[in-house]
Write a protein that holds these residues in place. Structure first.
Motif, PDB file in Angstrom:
ATOM      1  N   ALA A 118      13.622  12.411 -14.526  1.00 41.61           N
ATOM      2  CA  ALA A 118      13.674  11.682 -15.793  1.00 41.61           C
ATOM      3  C   ALA A 118      12.848  10.405 -15.708  1.00 41.61           C
ATOM      4  O   ALA A 118      12.178  10.022 -16.663  1.00 41.61           O
ATOM      5  CB  ALA A 118      15.120  11.346 -16.141  1.00 41.61           C
ATOM      6  N   GLU A 119      12.918   9.717 -14.552  1.00 42.02           N
ATOM      7  CA  GLU A 119      12.192   8.450 -14.432  1.00 42.02           C
ATOM      8  C   GLU A 119      11.903   8.146 -12.971  1.00 42.02           C
ATOM      9  O   GLU A 119      12.710   8.452 -12.090  1.00 42.02           O
ATOM     10  CB  GLU A 119      13.015   7.302 -15.051  1.00 42.02           C
ATOM     11  N   VAL A 120      10.761   7.525 -12.743  1.00 40.65           N
ATOM     12  CA  VAL A 120      10.382   7.071 -11.397  1.00 40.65           C
ATOM     13  C   VAL A 120      10.375   5.546 -11.426  1.00 40.65           C
ATOM     14  O   VAL A 120       9.706   4.944 -12.259  1.00 40.65           O
ATOM     15  CB  VAL A 120       8.975   7.600 -11.031  1.00 40.65           C
ATOM     16  N   ARG A 121      11.150   4.928 -10.547  1.00 40.79           N
ATOM     17  CA  ARG A 121      11.208   3.462 -10.519  1.00 40.79           C
ATOM     18  C   ARG A 121      10.852   2.980  -9.114  1.00 40.79           C
ATOM     19  O   ARG A 121      11.534   3.333  -8.143  1.00 40.79           O
ATOM     20  CB  ARG A 121      12.603   2.982 -10.901  1.00 40.79           C
ATOM     21  N   VAL A 122       9.783   2.192  -9.035  1.00 46.03           N
ATOM     22  CA  VAL A 122       9.303   1.747  -7.728  1.00 46.03           C
ATOM     23  C   VAL A 122       8.970   0.270  -7.783  1.00 46.03           C
ATOM     24  O   VAL A 122       8.252  -0.190  -8.675  1.00 46.03           O
ATOM     25  CB  VAL A 122       8.028   2.526  -7.317  1.00 46.03           C
ATOM     26  N   LEU A 123       9.496  -0.515  -6.865  1.00 46.91           N
ATOM     27  CA  LEU A 123       8.968  -1.856  -6.615  1.00 46.91           C
ATOM     28  C   LEU A 123       8.922  -2.024  -5.108  1.00 46.91           C
ATOM     29  O   LEU A 123       9.962  -2.015  -4.437  1.00 46.91           O
ATOM     30  CB  LEU A 123       9.805  -2.958  -7.274  1.00 46.91           C
ATOM     31  N   GLY A 124       7.716  -2.140  -4.584  1.00 49.02           N
ATOM     32  CA  GLY A 124       7.555  -2.201  -3.132  1.00 49.02           C
ATOM     33  C   GLY A 124       8.159  -0.961  -2.514  1.00 49.02           C
ATOM     34  O   GLY A 124       7.851   0.162  -2.936  1.00 49.02           O
ATOM     35  N   GLY A 148      13.295   4.678  -6.603  1.00 51.42           N
ATOM     36  CA  GLY A 148      14.357   5.428  -7.264  1.00 51.42           C
ATOM     37  C   GLY A 148      13.768   6.546  -8.104  1.00 51.42           C
ATOM     38  O   GLY A 148      12.750   6.366  -8.782  1.00 51.42           O
ATOM     39  N   LEU A 149      14.397   7.693  -8.016  1.00 53.05           N
ATOM     40  CA  LEU A 149      13.932   8.872  -8.741  1.00 53.05           C
ATOM     41  C   LEU A 149      15.121   9.350  -9.550  1.00 53.05           C
ATOM     42  O   LEU A 149      16.026   9.976  -9.015  1.00 53.05           O
ATOM     43  CB  LEU A 149      13.562   9.912  -7.688  1.00 53.05           C
ATOM     44  N   GLU A 156       0.833  -1.213   0.000  1.00 56.32           N
ATOM     45  CA  GLU A 156       0.000   0.000   0.000  1.00 56.32           C
ATOM     46  C   GLU A 156       0.865   1.259   0.000  1.00 56.32           C
ATOM     47  O   GLU A 156       0.609   2.204  -0.741  1.00 56.32           O
ATOM     48  CB  GLU A 156      -0.962  -0.025   1.195  1.00 56.32           C
ATOM     49  N   LEU A 157       1.896   1.237   0.847  1.00 52.18           N
ATOM     50  CA  LEU A 157       2.820   2.375   0.888  1.00 52.18           C
ATOM     51  C   LEU A 157       3.457   2.602  -0.476  1.00 52.18           C
ATOM     52  O   LEU A 157       3.646   3.730  -0.923  1.00 52.18           O
ATOM     53  CB  LEU A 157       3.937   2.105   1.894  1.00 52.18           C
ATOM     54  N   SER A 158       3.782   1.491  -1.119  1.00 51.00           N
ATOM     55  CA  SER A 158       4.422   1.551  -2.419  1.00 51.00           C
ATOM     56  C   SER A 158       3.564   2.340  -3.403  1.00 51.00           C
ATOM     57  O   SER A 158       4.064   3.186  -4.155  1.00 51.00           O
ATOM     58  CB  SER A 158       4.650   0.127  -2.925  1.00 51.00           C
ATOM     59  N   LYS A 159       2.247   2.087  -3.355  1.00 50.26           N
ATOM     60  CA  LYS A 159       1.329   2.813  -4.249  1.00 50.26           C
ATOM     61  C   LYS A 159       1.343   4.301  -3.940  1.00 50.26           C
ATOM     62  O   LYS A 159       1.317   5.133  -4.850  1.00 50.26           O
ATOM     63  CB  LYS A 159      -0.100   2.268  -4.099  1.00 50.26           C
ATOM     64  N   GLU A 189       4.531   5.684  -5.396  1.00 45.51           N
ATOM     65  CA  GLU A 189       4.539   5.682  -6.855  1.00 45.51           C
ATOM     66  C   GLU A 189       3.589   6.731  -7.422  1.00 45.51           C
ATOM     67  O   GLU A 189       3.950   7.501  -8.328  1.00 45.51           O
ATOM     68  CB  GLU A 189       4.188   4.284  -7.377  1.00 45.51           C
ATOM     69  N   THR A 190       2.384   6.778  -6.871  1.00 43.94           N
ATOM     70  CA  THR A 190       1.391   7.732  -7.363  1.00 43.94           C
ATOM     71  C   THR A 190       1.891   9.161  -7.186  1.00 43.94           C
ATOM     72  O   THR A 190       1.848   9.977  -8.105  1.00 43.94           O
ATOM     73  CB  THR A 190       0.052   7.551  -6.608  1.00 43.94           C
ATOM     74  N   PHE A 191       2.394   9.451  -5.979  1.00 44.59           N
ATOM     75  CA  PHE A 191       2.861  10.807  -5.699  1.00 44.59           C
ATOM     76  C   PHE A 191       4.016  11.188  -6.625  1.00 44.59           C
ATOM     77  O   PHE A 191       4.034  12.271  -7.216  1.00 44.59           O
ATOM     78  CB  PHE A 191       3.303  10.924  -4.232  1.00 44.59           C
TER      79      PHE A 191
END
Ligand SMILES: *Cc1c(COP(=O)(O)O)cnc(C)c1O
Length: 402
Positions: A332-338, A342-343, A312-315, A318-320
């Motif tokens: 340039a890129e947003v990378r999220v897994l759990g 990484g931004l 849930e936190l991950s979402k 990621e959304t923000f």
């Protein structure tokens, strides 16, 4: 708990300047206590920590069950060597096995040691002429000479040569290159299922599945370095569980013991006997304190339903951050897994880390331009939003333009 009269940050720094080898870049802040995702410095200033313990404090600072287990254990038995049995080490191994692929564990004290044990296992398990291990550009496996040699980043090799022989490097994500590197001397592939220090690089499922196939076809061990991704960090117990690929060997450390030092290497029961008696050891490995902390960490994650919380936190992150990306040309890129976040910026990241620190938010920058967050699984949604808002302010009002 009141902070008693402690030396201030400048006084502590002065002692370091005289007596501690200056091999780390440090912020001029002396930290004195932590609770959950907050940490306080010697001046009593509070910080919201989105990078607690460099990823080690997956349950935040001083998680109560870990604190209690350690307190009980130090009063009972601090250390016994691995010439004896101890209930807690067995229990720890059982939990790790049940949450993963039914493997057996070797315990050590750090990530680099866990990888050293995997490297030795690969050489011991395969025929004598096989000693090469394929690793990946941008990877990170630790600082002992073997793990440094496995780490395919030239900046970490400067002046250290000759390195340990037998490591060959492939571009991360490039299956064809890996296939071309395999020869009759290859023993294993060692890979992070997500590159952490390398900039939170999330590979495709096909890549990791392809590595599994190459290993099966060529009788190689597939070894996942889950030192950073392991134990719930990604919202699954282990990152490999996202990709539908089961490794033969997995290494763990960082968050393994909720902030206490500990490492482990897990492998399948049919491979484990290759690490035969006398060939490898760690004096403090699997000691009673680490074992109790390790068990308490895994129990806390299960009992408090923290894998779900992490998802849930991950979402929220990621959304923000994806929204922020719309508003800021610096991202340039947003990378999220759990809870690996990484931004990637189009500019240097260090000034943003500094600006966040000034606002009371702790984050990290890796690879020069990737802001990295490794928040605790029990961060509250409110805390996540608070920190993200601070980060958003900093990114919308870049330090250089103020
Ligand atoms: C941090 C890290 C290591 C090294 O762990 P240490 O405990 O510092 O030796 C190895 N592999 C990965 C993927 C890491 O993130």
């Amino acid at each position: 708990m009141a902070t008693k009269s402690v030396p201030n940050s400048a006084e502590v720094q002065a002692v370091f300047e005289r007596y501690v080898i200056p091999n780390y870049g440090r912020f001029p802040v002396s930290l004195v206590r932590g609770e959950g995702s907050f940490v306080w410095d010697a001046e009593g200033r509070r910080y919201l920590d989105f990078f607690p313990g460099w990823g080690c404090n997956l349950l935040g600072h001083c998680p109560p069950k870990v604190v209690q287990a350690v307190q009980e254990q130090v009063a009972q038995l601090i250390h016994v060597p691995n010439t004896w049995y101890m209930e807690s080490q067995g229990e720890w191994a059982r939990l790790l096995s049940e949450h993963s692929f039914g493997g057996q564990a070797f315990f050590c004290n750090s990530g680099t040691e866990a990888n050293e044990s995997a490297i030795k296992l690969a050489r011991l398990h395969t025929p004598k002429e096989r000693y090469k291990i394929i690793t990946f550009q941008g990877g990170f496996h630790g600082r002992t000479l073997g793990s440094t040699s496995a780490t395919a980043q030239p900046k970490y090799h400067e002046g250290l040569g000759p390195l340990v022989a037998g490591f060959v490097y492939a571009p991360y994500g490039d299956l064809e290159a890996v296939g071309n590197l395999i020869d009759e001397e290859t023993a294993a592939i060692l890979v992070e299922p997500i590159q952490g220090e390398g900039g939170v690089r999330i590979p495709s499922q096909e890549f990791l599945k392809g590595l599994r196939t190459l290993c099966d076809e060529n009788d190689l061990l597939l070894m996942f370095d889950e030192v950073q991704t392991g134990c719930g960090r990604t919202g699954e117990w282990f990152a490999y569980q996202h990709f539908g690929v089961i490794p033969d060997v997995m290494t763990l450390a960082k968050s393994l013991c909720g902030g206490i030092a500990g490492g482990a290497m897990l492998t399948k029961p049919e491979i484990a006997p290759s690490l035969r008696p006398g060939m490898h050891a760690a004096t403090f490995g699997g000691n009673p304190i680490a074992a109790r902390a390790g068990v308490a960490t895994l129990e806390t994650i299960a009992e408090e339903n923290l894998l779900q919380q992490a998802k849930e936190l991950s979402k929220t992150f990621e959304t923000f951050l994806k929204q922020l990306q719309q508003e800021s040309s610096l991202i340039a890129e947003v990378r999220v897994l759990g809870l690996m976040v990484g931004l990637e910026l189009t500019v240097e990241g260090a000034p943003f880390v500094q600006a966040c620190l000034e606002k009371g938010l702790l984050i990290n920058c890796t690879q020069g331009n990737v802001l990295r967050l490794l928040p605790a699984m029990n961060l509250s949604i409110e805390q996540a939003e608070e920190g993200l808002t601070l980060l958003g302010d900093v990114l919308k009002n870049p330090p250089s333009s103020r």
